[in-house]
Design an enzyme around this catalytic site. Structure first.
Site, mmCIF file in Angstrom:
data_model
loop_
_atom_site.group_PDB
_atom_site.id
_atom_site.type_symbol
_atom_site.label_atom_id
_atom_site.label_comp_id
_atom_site.label_asym_id
_atom_site.label_seq_id
_atom_site.Cartn_x
_atom_site.Cartn_y
_atom_site.Cartn_z
ATOM 1 N N ALA A 49 0.332 -1.562 0.027
ATOM 2 C CA ALA A 49 -0.277 0.326 -0.177
ATOM 3 C C ALA A 49 1.340 0.955 0.061
ATOM 4 O O ALA A 49 1.740 1.014 0.882
ATOM 5 C CB ALA A 49 -0.585 -0.007 1.197
ATOM 6 N N LYS A 50 0.185 2.216 -0.676
ATOM 7 C CA LYS A 50 1.237 3.806 -1.221
ATOM 8 C C LYS A 50 0.220 4.503 -0.119
ATOM 9 O O LYS A 50 -0.429 5.287 -0.682
ATOM 10 C CB LYS A 50 1.260 3.977 -2.347
ATOM 11 C CG LYS A 50 1.887 5.415 -2.461
ATOM 12 C CD LYS A 50 2.575 5.502 -4.305
ATOM 13 C CE LYS A 50 3.360 6.586 -4.159
ATOM 14 N NZ LYS A 50 4.938 6.238 -4.011
ATOM 15 N N THR A 51 0.648 4.341 1.291
ATOM 16 C CA THR A 51 0.054 5.160 2.177
ATOM 17 C C THR A 51 1.142 6.102 2.971
ATOM 18 O O THR A 51 2.066 6.384 2.566
ATOM 19 C CB THR A 51 -0.235 4.415 3.091
ATOM 20 O OG1 THR A 51 -0.398 5.333 4.718
ATOM 21 C CG2 THR A 51 1.181 3.349 3.904
#
Ligand SMILES: Cc1ncc(COP(=O)(O)O)c(C=O)c1O
Length: 324
Positions: free
Chosen positions: A158-160
């Protein structure tokens, strides 16, 4: 890079002036990093302005929001259309693209569920991330003292926003000590990635890159490099790599939307190969730039043209299927 402070930003369905694109200080994302985002680029090609692998980026954005149980009010198709609308509203020929989905203003408990899931799209003009010179001469980097997140802690697929706390530590350490970037290991001591880019190593004409299980972000550029390197006839292996392979590599390079393909010329003050961009890095870089500059046919369906009258948009299926 600093912002011009002008132009339009898309926020929850409306285009607003840059100066008016505000959120409340009590928004959940400000306190708890509860945002997922993307970084993509639009290039000025001879056939018109084209976004590179926009569908793959948007797919990763919605994958990120799914991992974090966020249900955006707009679906992937509508937010993709909003990206194109924002570029057009700003009349950009080339730009960086930043869609973000975030938990907004309602309450400040850790529990994010009561907060609205808002979305915005920013675009701005942004040149070479590590400098134009770096694309040719390469950069000096160090192995970071900070490790990437351990499995089952902060999901790296996840690109959080939260993951970039770790990236900032890696980047600040590198800069403070006179390097351009840091390469982080995973918590088992294997090579992982840079603060905002994936890593490739070349030895004996073979191309190596850490696998998704090495706490990396599944980079769209990384996937593109793997495809292009195989198109060029190279064997590409995704496997766990020991740190010391860096020091004895013939070539090494970073891959990412911001850095594009940037050679690494030294690690921990040990020269990589002969200390300058190697031939395989250059060949892959050339193949990459030929695609993004529209100088070779778009064989993989990676370009989405922005303005009416330009070539038809690449199909979502063609681009998304190759994103991971
Ligand atoms: C931690 C990290 N790894 C890798 C990448 C490269 O990913 P991409 O090629 O999709 O830009 C990025 C950039 O977003 C990143 O932040």
């Amino acid at each position: 890079m600093s912002f011009s402070g002008s132009g339009k930003i898309w926020m929850n369905g409306a285009l607003v002036d840059w100066a008016d694109a505000r959120i409340h200080i009590a928004s959940h994302v400000v306190h708890y990093g509860s945002g997922v985002f993307e970084g993509a680029r639009c290039y000025d090609t001879p056939r018109g302005s084209a976004c590179f692998r926009l569908d793959a980026h948007m797919r990763r954005l919605y994958d990120s929001s799914k991992i974090y149980r966020m249900e955006p009010q707009v679906d992937q198709g509508a937010l993709t259309a909003a990206v194109l609308e924002t570029i057009r509203a700003n009349a950009f020929k080339a730009c960086y693209i930043r869609p973000i989905i975030y938990r907004g203003y309602h309450a400040l408990g850790v529990n994010p569920f009561p907060c609205p899931v808002d979305a915005a799209v920013l675009t701005w003009e942004w040149g070479a991330y590590l400098g134009q010179d770096a694309l040719e001469r390469g950069v000096d980097v160090r192995v970071a003292s900070w490790a990437r997140a351990a499995p089952n802690t902060f999901p790296t697929l996840a690109k959080t926003s939260a993951n970039y706390a770790n990236s900032q530590l890696i980047k600040m350490e590198a800069i403070t000590e006179g390097y351009s970037e840091g390469i982080a290991l995973d918590t088992f001591g294997y090579l992982s990635e840079g603060s905002g880019q994936n890593l490739f190593i070349v030895r004996d004409n073979m191309v190596y890159t850490p696998p998704l299980t090495a706490s990396i972000l599944p980079g769209i550029t990384r996937a593109s490099v793997i495809t292009l390197a195989r198109d060029l006839g190279f064997t590409v292996l995704e496997e766990m790599l020991p740190r010391e392979l860096l020091y004895i590599a013939d070539e090494a390079f970073f891959a990412g939307t911001a850095v594009e393909i940037t050679p690494i010329r030294s690690v921990d003050k040990i020269a990589i190969g002969n200390g300058r961009r190697g031939p395989i890095t250059e060949a892959i870089q050339q193949a990459f730039f030929d695609v993004i500059n529209g100088e070779t046919p778009d064989r993989h369906g990676w370009l989405t043209y922005v303005y009416p009258g330009q070539p038809l948009q690449a199909t979502a299926a063609a681009s998304a299927a190759k994103s991971v």
